[in-house]
Design an enzyme around this catalytic site. Structure first.
Site, PDB file in Angstrom:
ATOM      1  N   CYS A  37       0.831  -1.182   0.008  1.00 45.12           N
ATOM      2  CA  CYS A  37       0.108   0.022   0.057  1.00 45.12           C
ATOM      3  C   CYS A  37       0.769   1.394   0.069  1.00 45.12           C
ATOM      4  CB  CYS A  37      -0.911   0.039   1.073  1.00 45.12           C
ATOM      5  SG  CYS A  37      -0.250  -0.417   2.808  1.00 45.12           S
ATOM      6  N   HIS A 130      -1.824   5.875   6.265  1.00 44.12           N
ATOM      7  CA  HIS A 130      -0.296   5.853   5.989  1.00 44.12           C
ATOM      8  C   HIS A 130       0.385   7.192   5.676  1.00 44.12           C
ATOM      9  CE1 HIS A 130      -1.188   1.624   6.757  1.00 44.12           C
ATOM     10  NE2 HIS A 130      -0.615   1.456   5.439  1.00 44.12           N
TER      11      HIS A 130
END
Length: 159
Positions: A37, A130
């Site tokens: 990711c 994130h």
């Protein structure tokens, strides 16, 4: 070597590896992988800079939510108030994947991008999302305006 690691907006030409897979293995289907990711987002940001100038070095620090570790609910409280400074296997994965995704199709394989990537990956006590802090060394010492122009003008291939 013949499995595309795909971010469609960045490297759709890597899908040509499917023909190589099918010939080599006698398949009618194929295997395509998606990256980590953090690498997917990183590749989107780096692609216009790699294509326009070339990147010599990339220093990457990620701050990844506890949800990315599969710790929903109460188990995620173990990270509350802490930063876990190491995610096993994550740094190596980001470093390897970014050079493959930004690489160029060369015959029957992908020639990795000629950049040195160094990643530090941290688990942080947030529920979702994130963040990445990236420092780059670009080839040719382009001006800030040139870099801005490359980022603003880049468009991934329409899908």
């Amino acid at each position: 070597q013949d499995v595309p690691l795909l971010v469609p907006e960045v490297n759709p030409e890597h899908l040509a590896l499917l023909d190589i897979q099918r010939r080599a293995r006698g398949w009618s289907g194929g295997i395509v992988c998606n990256p980590n990711c953090t690498t997917a987002v990183l590749a989107m940001a780096l692609a216009p800079l790699e294509r326009r100038f070339g990147i010599s070095r990339a220093f990457i620090a990620t701050m990844q939510a506890v949800s990315g570790a599969g710790y929903p609910g109460v188990p995620s409280l173990d990270a509350l108030g802490n930063v876990l400074p190491f995610i096993r296997g994550e740094e190596e994965k980001v470093e390897a994947e970014v050079v493959k995704i930004l690489g160029r199709l060369a015959g029957e394989t992908v020639a990795p991008a000629a950049l040195v990537a160094s990643a530090m990956c941290h688990r942080v006590p947030v529920i979702d999302g994130h963040s990445e802090a990236v420092s780059l060394e670009l080839r040719g010492q382009p001006s800030v305006e040139s870099v801005r122009s490359a980022l603003e003008g880049w468009r991934g291939v329409p899908q």
